[in-house]
Design an enzyme around this catalytic site. Structure first.
Site, PDB file in Angstrom:
ATOM      1  N   GLU A  56       0.819  -1.210   0.000  1.00  0.00           N
ATOM      2  CA  GLU A  56       0.000   0.000   0.000  1.00  0.00           C
ATOM      3  C   GLU A  56       0.854   1.261   0.000  1.00  0.00           C
ATOM      4  OE1 GLU A  56      -3.594  -1.852   2.734  1.00  0.00           O
ATOM      5  OE2 GLU A  56      -1.739  -1.203   3.671  1.00  0.00           O
ATOM      6  N   ASP A 230      -7.615  -5.007   8.374  1.00  0.00           N
ATOM      7  CA  ASP A 230      -7.258  -3.733   7.737  1.00  0.00           C
ATOM      8  C   ASP A 230      -7.159  -3.853   6.224  1.00  0.00           C
ATOM      9  OD1 ASP A 230      -4.995  -5.275   7.625  1.00  0.00           O
ATOM     10  OD2 ASP A 230      -3.682  -3.893   8.689  1.00  0.00           O
TER      11      ASP A 230
HETATM   12  N1  LIG Z   1      -4.588  -0.837  12.174  1.00  0.00           N
HETATM   13  C1  LIG Z   1      -3.344  -0.487  12.025  1.00  0.00           C
HETATM   14  O1  LIG Z   1      -2.991   0.694  12.035  1.00  0.00           O
HETATM   15  C2  LIG Z   1      -2.301  -1.554  11.891  1.00  0.00           C
HETATM   16  C3  LIG Z   1      -0.942  -1.238  12.002  1.00  0.00           C
HETATM   17  C4  LIG Z   1       0.000  -2.264  11.960  1.00  0.00           C
HETATM   18  C5  LIG Z   1      -0.414  -3.581  11.770  1.00  0.00           C
HETATM   19  N2  LIG Z   1      -1.747  -3.830  11.609  1.00  0.00           N
HETATM   20  C6  LIG Z   1      -2.218  -5.224  11.446  1.00  0.00           C
HETATM   21  O2  LIG Z   1      -2.074  -5.843  12.706  1.00  0.00           O
HETATM   22  C7  LIG Z   1      -1.919  -7.250  12.533  1.00  0.00           C
HETATM   23  C8  LIG Z   1      -0.784  -7.774  13.379  1.00  0.00           C
HETATM   24  O3  LIG Z   1       0.423  -7.282  12.881  1.00  0.00           O
HETATM   25  P1  LIG Z   1       1.798  -7.897  13.416  1.00  0.00           P
HETATM   26  O4  LIG Z   1       2.873  -7.092  12.766  1.00  0.00           O
HETATM   27  O5  LIG Z   1       1.754  -8.023  14.906  1.00  0.00           O
HETATM   28  O6  LIG Z   1       1.693  -9.347  12.759  1.00  0.00           O
HETATM   29  P2  LIG Z   1       2.405 -10.722  13.268  1.00  0.00           P
HETATM   30  O7  LIG Z   1       2.258 -11.660  12.143  1.00  0.00           O
HETATM   31  O8  LIG Z   1       3.746 -10.432  13.803  1.00  0.00           O
HETATM   32  O9  LIG Z   1       1.494 -11.193  14.500  1.00  0.00           O
HETATM   33  C9  LIG Z   1       0.168 -11.619  14.336  1.00  0.00           C
HETATM   34  C10 LIG Z   1      -0.147 -12.692  15.361  1.00  0.00           C
HETATM   35  O10 LIG Z   1      -1.533 -13.045  15.230  1.00  0.00           O
HETATM   36  C11 LIG Z   1      -1.631 -14.426  15.544  1.00  0.00           C
HETATM   37  N3  LIG Z   1      -2.919 -14.951  15.089  1.00  0.00           N
HETATM   38  C12 LIG Z   1      -3.302 -15.214  13.810  1.00  0.00           C
HETATM   39  N4  LIG Z   1      -4.562 -15.711  13.815  1.00  0.00           N
HETATM   40  C13 LIG Z   1      -4.962 -15.751  15.101  1.00  0.00           C
HETATM   41  C14 LIG Z   1      -6.166 -16.160  15.749  1.00  0.00           C
HETATM   42  N5  LIG Z   1      -7.187 -16.638  15.065  1.00  0.00           N
HETATM   43  N6  LIG Z   1      -6.250 -16.054  17.102  1.00  0.00           N
HETATM   44  C15 LIG Z   1      -5.187 -15.577  17.824  1.00  0.00           C
HETATM   45  N7  LIG Z   1      -4.029 -15.196  17.262  1.00  0.00           N
HETATM   46  C16 LIG Z   1      -3.918 -15.262  15.921  1.00  0.00           C
HETATM   47  C17 LIG Z   1      -0.415 -15.035  14.869  1.00  0.00           C
HETATM   48  O11 LIG Z   1      -0.089 -16.303  15.397  1.00  0.00           O
HETATM   49  C18 LIG Z   1       0.656 -13.972  15.160  1.00  0.00           C
HETATM   50  O12 LIG Z   1       1.394 -14.275  16.317  1.00  0.00           O
HETATM   51  C19 LIG Z   1      -1.731  -7.450  11.034  1.00  0.00           C
HETATM   52  O13 LIG Z   1      -2.946  -7.945  10.504  1.00  0.00           O
HETATM   53  C20 LIG Z   1      -1.414  -6.081  10.498  1.00  0.00           C
HETATM   54  O14 LIG Z   1      -1.838  -5.920   9.163  1.00  0.00           O
HETATM   55  C21 LIG Z   1      -2.685  -2.862  11.686  1.00  0.00           C
END
Ligand SMILES: NC(=O)c1ccc[n+]([C@@H]2O[C@H](COP(=O)([O-])OP(=O)(O)OC[C@H]3O[C@@H](n4cnc5c(N)ncnc54)[C@H](O)[C@@H]3O)[C@@H](O)[C@H]2O)c1
Length: 358
Positions: A56, A230
């Site tokens: 993005e 997101d």
């Molecule tokens: N809204 C925002 O501003 C924003 C900003 C940054 C990241 N994000 C989003 O946040 C999310 C997390 O990012 P990250 O960098 O920590 O990713 P990451 O991959 O490091 O961590 C995500 C975790 O979620 C766990 N997970 C997946 N499915 C699950 C479920 N059903 N139940 C419980 N745990 C589960 C995974 O095992 C993993 O440990 C991503 O989807 C990312 O796109 C959003």
């Protein structure tokens, strides 16, 4: 020369100031920018999707400064030893169009997302909130934990992740921080983590309409900080949670959130409140202690604009180790761009001529 902030530099700047202090200052910067919402030239981010992820671009300007962030989201990456989210960005001067700063934004995104989550919770969560469930214990989770403990007074964190190693990592990192007055509880399911919590943060990564929270988990008065959903087809909440008659849904920028947020599951006329309206006092973040408030976070360009300006200021304050990068030519005669190559070509020609004559 353009200022340059790499990973090492952010580590240096943030550790010098303290992580919680940085998040607090960032929250202040972001709130101040949301207060002047009409000043910004806004658009939904530009997303290029593939079957496994998204890349993005997030541009924004206030007429004086312009910024964009490049960010990806690839939930399958961690299985390959790579981050789910990486980012970098540019801050530029609108008057000349010249870039002022090229910066890493992977660490900075985690800081700004935690700052934005806390900021929203300050306006939306019950004031007596002390217990938070944290579902998804990956890269963003420490930042969310620190922010909610230090800036919102969370005293108990209830952790759950489908990957127990992720939860163990989060526990280890929090233990090393030695956060006074914070109890950390490992839970066996999302339901167990959520039961009795005041705030529920979902920050999972999965490229599908996952259902991390089901309607029966939600108790009156809860605040849901939904961070992980997101992208189109990437959500975390069951639609019936949003549809509760006692639910209030706040989004960052409606045109983007309708496509990317939890509200993508709802009809186009489903009522949402933009966060800027709450900050300006034209809408309330919470009407009473029994309302279910939902911050449907997707991440908006304004937050990265604030973050880039903030890290740039820290970088410039510390002149001694301020790095720059030569991505814009500096010329005596700006119409003579060719001189950069002409001088070099002449030197190379002279050198080869010397070799031939020798
Ligand atoms: N809204 C925002 O501003 C924003 C900003 C940054 C990241 N994000 C989003 O946040 C999310 C997390 O990012 P990250 O960098 O920590 O990713 P990451 O991959 O490091 O961590 C995500 C975790 O979620 C766990 N997970 C997946 N499915 C699950 C479920 N059903 N139940 C419980 N745990 C589960 C995974 O095992 C993993 O440990 C991503 O989807 C990312 O796109 C959003």
């Amino acid at each position: 020369m353009v200022d340059f902030i790499g990973i090492e530099r952010v580590r240096e700047l943030v550790t010098r100031k303290g992580i919680a202090a940085c998040i607090e200052e960032l929250a202040g910067e972001i709130e101040a920018d949301y207060r002047r919402w009409p000043d910004f030239d806004k658009s939904p981010r530009h997303a290029v999707h593939s079957p496994v992820g998204v890349i993005e671009l997030m541009p924004i300007s206030d007429g004086k400064l312009y910024s964009f962030k490049y960010v990806n989201g690839h939930p399958k990456n961690t299985a390959e030893g790579l981050l789910t989210v990486t980012a970098f960005g540019v801050l530029a001067d609108v008057d000349t169009g010249y870039p002022l700063l090229l910066s890493e934004l992977t660490l900075t995104t985690a800081l700004r997302t935690a700052a934005m989550s806390v900021l929203a919770a300050r306006h939306m969560a019950r004031r007596d909130s002390r217990v938070m469930a944290l579902i998804g214990n990956g890269a963003q989770s420490e930042f969310q934990s620190i922010a909610f403990h230090h800036l919102l007074g969370i005293r108990e964190l209830r952790l759950y992740d489908v990957d127990p190693a992720a939860t163990a990592k989060l526990e280890r990192n929090l233990e090393a921080l030695n956060l006074t007055g914070l109890r950390v509880v490992r839970c066996g399911s999302a339901g167990e983590a959520v039961r009795g919590a005041d705030i529920v943060t979902t920050v999972t990564a999965d490229k599908r309409n996952a259902i991390i929270l089901t309607p029966e988990m939600i108790e009156p008065g809860m605040h849901v900080n939904a961070v992980g959903g997101d992208c189109p087809g990437k959500t975390e909440l069951h639609g019936d949670i949003l549809a509760r008659p006692d639910a209030r849904v706040v989004v960052e920028y409606e045109p983007q959130s309708r496509v990317e947020g939890e509200v993508q599951q709802m009809p186009a006329d489903f009522p949402v409140i933009e966060f800027a309206e709450v900050v300006a006092g034209r809408a309330t973040g919470r009407a009473n202690d029994r309302e279910v408030t939902i911050f449907d976070s997707v991440g908006f360009a304004l937050e990265d604009f604030s973050a880039l300006r903030y890290v740039h200021r820290l970088h410039r304050e510390d002149r001694a180790s301020r790095a720059t990068i030569d991505i814009v030519p500096e010329l005596e005669n700006p119409k003579d761009l060719f001189s950069l190559l002409a001088e070099r070509s002449a030197t190379v020609r002279a050198a080869s001529h010397l070799r031939v004559s020798a």
